[in-house]
Design an enzyme around this catalytic site. Structure first.
Site, short mmCIF file in Angstrom:
data_model
loop_
_atom_site.label_atom_id
_atom_site.label_comp_id
_atom_site.label_asym_id
_atom_site.label_seq_id
_atom_site.Cartn_x
_atom_site.Cartn_y
_atom_site.Cartn_z
N CYS A 19 0.84 -1.18 0.00
CA CYS A 19 0.00 0.00 0.00
C CYS A 19 0.88 1.24 0.00
O CYS A 19 2.10 1.15 0.06
CB CYS A 19 -0.86 0.01 1.24
SG CYS A 19 0.15 -0.13 2.71
N ASP A 452 6.08 24.74 -33.16
CA ASP A 452 7.19 25.06 -34.04
C ASP A 452 6.67 24.88 -35.48
O ASP A 452 5.76 24.10 -35.70
CB ASP A 452 8.32 24.08 -33.73
CG ASP A 452 9.39 24.09 -34.79
OD1 ASP A 452 9.94 25.18 -35.02
OD2 ASP A 452 9.67 23.04 -35.38
P1 ADP Z 1 12.03 26.72 -37.58
O1 ADP Z 1 11.86 27.56 -36.38
O2 ADP Z 1 10.94 26.96 -38.56
O3 ADP Z 1 12.22 25.27 -37.27
P2 ADP Z 1 14.90 27.28 -37.80
O4 ADP Z 1 15.01 28.03 -36.53
O5 ADP Z 1 15.53 25.95 -37.88
O6 ADP Z 1 13.40 27.22 -38.33
O7 ADP Z 1 15.55 28.17 -38.96
C1 ADP Z 1 15.13 29.49 -39.19
C2 ADP Z 1 15.59 30.00 -40.54
O8 ADP Z 1 17.01 29.99 -40.62
C3 ADP Z 1 15.14 29.16 -41.70
O9 ADP Z 1 13.86 29.51 -42.12
C4 ADP Z 1 16.19 29.48 -42.75
O10 ADP Z 1 15.88 30.69 -43.37
C5 ADP Z 1 17.44 29.67 -41.94
N1 ADP Z 1 18.28 28.47 -41.89
C6 ADP Z 1 18.56 27.72 -40.80
N2 ADP Z 1 19.37 26.69 -41.11
C7 ADP Z 1 19.63 26.78 -42.43
C8 ADP Z 1 20.39 26.00 -43.37
N3 ADP Z 1 21.07 24.91 -43.01
N4 ADP Z 1 20.40 26.41 -44.65
C9 ADP Z 1 19.71 27.49 -45.03
N5 ADP Z 1 18.96 28.22 -44.22
C10 ADP Z 1 18.91 27.90 -42.92
MG MG Z 2 11.99 22.95 -36.47
#
Ligand code: ADP
Ligand code: MG
Length: 756
Positions: A19, A452
């Protein structure tokens, strides 16, 4: 319970707990050990989770538990699901045997007592009656009830009385009245009523409750154990040119497994050849088989459809997805739901208070019978079991026994764990993995859910829609971007690489690649510095963008993400990348809003792309352009404004926000990091799974509240009746057993909760 940094979590199997007060005694004993940061006991599954900060050996912990009067063993990692179920079945059988023995004796006792209770006739003679009662009751009390008496007694000796102590005292006192009545009959003392038959019946009821509990316990963990039992037993692996069949436990990471149509996937892996639809319902709750191709992950124990798959094993044994699910679910059961803390505080003081109350009742009735007696006499006219004609000693025993028996807080101890266990099991079957009990309570009251965007609301497989290149051919621009992006895991990076593949562009290796989360990537290709990422990042890094404003605006107005490519110090072009909303997003968001939950879209992407997706799925609160590190402060801001805030995310960049939200929900078989930082993991990537999780948490929490209410109310109402001598000990025991059974059955109804 949180993980201790640098510490270790150990699991012990505990035997002998009945218990909530037993569980608390074990917890206290473990916490008192030097180096133990925290300890939680899961009564339902009989295990203790101990977080040790330093160097504490299992033996020290086991000894501490033993000193508290319980048996502890190292968790048997080799135990198969079968032996675990076997263990439960055996225990349930033992419990049933004891209950059956007690009833076999208690039923004749009832028949024999009826003439005495109704007309005061002791058939055939008072002497035969008294001794006959004792003879029938003794085996029921001492043989069938032996384990209960022993455990109650050891607990009393350790001065940590448990519910078994209450039952033991109640039964003992009743049985003693029979002995006294027999002695009185041969003229050795004043007459007392004979409740020895009642002792047997109390024990019979008590053992029935134990049996139902044991049976329920077996069934409750059944969902998880069934899950474990689902794994394949053998695997066919390639050894040189041959294929051999080996036990699944012998498969090692890197083995190439051959899976024929209709077979279970032996363990987690990645498809190297073949294509087939895979039934993943066991992991995701999704009943439609999903088409899996080369490069896709498959989960161990899911069922292969019509094709032959060659799968490279990536995880075995404890590291498999299935093992992780089982661990998560088991851990969830050992955690506390905040509302349970109240019940625990009550239980802790309950047993000693009841003992004192029973003693006070006994003394009051014995020494000052007239005070309480008037009420009893009045009631005696309406109640068949009124003891108005009994001696003061007889009445004192009657009332004290009833108090001891009725007060057992068993139901209180079972209320939360049973509901949580059934809820967690129900969730596991639908791909909802609850990591702790607190998450259930929080999610059931959530005001705001923050989603997200990329990979959560959108499919997460964006595509390159358009390329604007000014000084070099578009394919060359794409190739340069692809070279650096091939080192990044970001969905946009994968889109760029995929676009290169479809155009037949082969990618040279880039050097010095760095991914900057939420911004982009940079690296060196053929001696040239290449930057790929969002426009405001490039401009902050000193690349002039004036010539590109119109291009960016056009891409963003179309709801796509503009990704800039800079080579050797100058921006040479932009790629427009777009993702699709998940097909069920609109329905899921609408349902959540219908349930009174505010929905927010949070993204690092640009304002326009974010709004276009938001409009598509029906979200009107958008927070865009948020860098990964700022997602946490957005979540904190909502929490500070007084909203119970949940975060739904998928990727590594969401992990901090998942952790800091009131409740974090990780989507998809996704990254392990996200799963570790979330309170709840949804195995499928569907957004409707979020709706199911909220429904499950509400249903589970409702059960917990109902159960606590039942358990409390019953004690609150019944104890005063018992003190006043208005409750027959037998009825008290029946009510107590019923209360426990009711809580277990009520929790079990969750199994069929509709989440769709
Ligand atoms: P979310 O919040 O939508 O998941 P992230 O925070 O991962 O997006 O990324 C935000 C922005 O940063 C993307 O929309 C893009 O413009 C840019 N970005 C991030 N990582 C990359 C990458 N590897 N190549 C090109 N752009 C990127
Ligand atoms: Mg994401």
């Amino acid at each position: 319970m949180r993980e201790v940094p640098g510490g270790l979590r150990k699991t012990l199997q505990i035997d002998g707990m009945h218990c909530a007060s037993c569980a608390q005694a074990v917890e206290r004993a473990l916490r008192a050990v030097d180096g133990v940061a925290s300890a939680g006991v899961d009564l339902v599954n009989e295990r203790a989770l101990v977080d040790v900060a330093g160097d504490v050996s299992d033996d020290v912990l086991i000894a501490a538990v033993r000193a508290a009067g319980y048996k502890a063993t190292r968790e048997d990692r080799t135990a198969t699901p079968d032996t675990l179920v076997e263990h439960d079945v055996e225990r349930a059988k033992g419990a049933r045997r004891r209950a059956a023995l007690a009833w076999a004796l208690a039923l004749p006792i009832v028949a024999w007592m009826i003439p005495e209770m109704a007309w005061g006739v002791m058939w055939p003679s008072p002497l035969a009656f008294h001794f006959g009662m004792l003879a029938l009751a003794a085996p029921a009390v001492f043989i069938a009830g032996g384990p209960t008496l022993r455990s109650g007694f050891t607990a009393a000796v350790r001065r940590a009385p448990t519910m078994d102590t209450l039952i033991g005292l109640g039964v003992g006192a009743s049985f003693l009245t029979g002995v006294l009545a027999a002695l009185a009959h041969v003229g050795m003392m004043p007459s007392v009523p004979d409740y020895s038959g009642v002792a047997a019946m109390i024990m019979a009821f008590h053992l029935t409750g134990r049996w139902i509990e044991a049976a329920a316990r077996g069934r409750t963990s059944g969902a998880i154990r069934a899950l474990l039992g689902l794994g394949a037993r053998t695997a066919r692996v390639a050894r040189g040119a041959a294929e051999v069949e080996i036990p699944v436990t012998d498969v090692v990471v890197g083995d190439l497994m051959i899976i024929r149509p209709g077979e279970r996937v032996p363990t987690d892996g990645v498809i190297e050849a073949g294509e087939s639809s895979v039934d993943e319902s066991l992991a995701t709750g999704e009943s439609m088989p999903i088409l899996r191709h080369v490069g896709d992950r498959v989960i161990g124990a899911t069922i292969n459809g019509e094709g032959v798959l060659r799968v490279r094993a990536t995880g075995v044994g404890e590291a498999t997805f299935l093992a992780q699910v089982v661990r998560l679910v088991q851990q969830a059961q050992a955690t506390k739901v905040p509302i349970q803390a109240l019940a625990d505080r009550v239980t802790r003081v309950f047993v000693p208070v009841v003992l004192a109350l029973a003693a006070a009742t006994f003394l009051a009735w014995w020494l000052a019978p007239s005070a309480l007696g008037q009420i009893a006499t009045a009631a005696g006219r309406f109640l068949p079991w009124g003891s108005s004609d009994a001696s003061p000693l007889g009445r004192a025993l009657f009332a004290a026994v009833a108090v001891l028996v009725i007060a057992c807080p068993c139901a209180l101890g079972l209320a939360t764990p049973t509901a949580l266990t059934v809820g967690a099991g129900r969730g596991a079957r639908s791909g909802i993995l609850l990591r702790n009990g607190e998450a259930v309570q929080t999610l059931s009251r959530v005001d705001v859910l923050v989603f997200d965007k990329t990979g959560t609301v959108t499919v997460g497989r964006p595509q390159v829609m358009d390329i604007v290149s000014r000084e070099i051919p578009a394919d060359e621009l794409l190739a340069l971007a692809g070279c650096v992006e091939s080192a990044s895991e970001h969905p946009i990076a994968r889109a760029v690489v995929a676009a290169c593949e479809t155009r037949g562009i082969s990618l040279a290796a880039a050097s010095d690649v760095r991914a900057i989360p939420g911004r982009g990537v940079r690296g060196r290709v053929d001696g040239r510095e290449v930057w790929v990422g969002r426009a405001d990042w490039l401009s902050a890094e000193g690349f002039p963008l004036d010539a590109w404003e119109a291009v960016i605006a056009r891409m963003e107005d179309a709801g796509t993400t503009a990704v800039g490519v800079a080579v050797a110090g100058r921006v040479l072009g932009f790629l427009s990348v777009a993702d699709r909303a998940k097909p069920d997003a609109r329905e899921a968001i609408a349902t959540l809003r219908g349930m009174g939950i505010d929905v927010v879209l949070l993204t690092g992407d640009n304002e326009r792309a974010a709004h276009s997706i938001a409009a598509e799925v029906g979200i009107d609160r958008v927070i865009a352009n948020v860098l990964p590190e700022d997602k946490v402060s957005v979540v904190r801001g909502l929490m500070a404004a007084g909203s119970v805030t949940g975060m739904v995310g998928d990727g590594i960049n969401d992990a901090p926000a998942l952790t800091s939200a009131d409740v974090g929900i990780a989507l998809g078989t996704g990254t392990d990091v996200a799963i570790e930082s979330a309170d709840i993991t949804l195995v499928s990537g569907e957004l409707l799974a979020v709706v199911r999780a909220v429904k499950l948490s509400r249903a589970t929490f409702r059960k917990i509240r109902q159960n606590l209410f039942f358990a409390f109310v019953y004690n609150v109402v019944a104890i005063p009746l018992a003190v006043l001598g208005l409750l027959h000990p037998l009825i008290a025991e029946a009510a107590m057993a019923f209360s426990s059974i009711n809580v277990v059955l009520n929790a079990n109804r969750l199994r069929r909760a509709r989440l769709g």
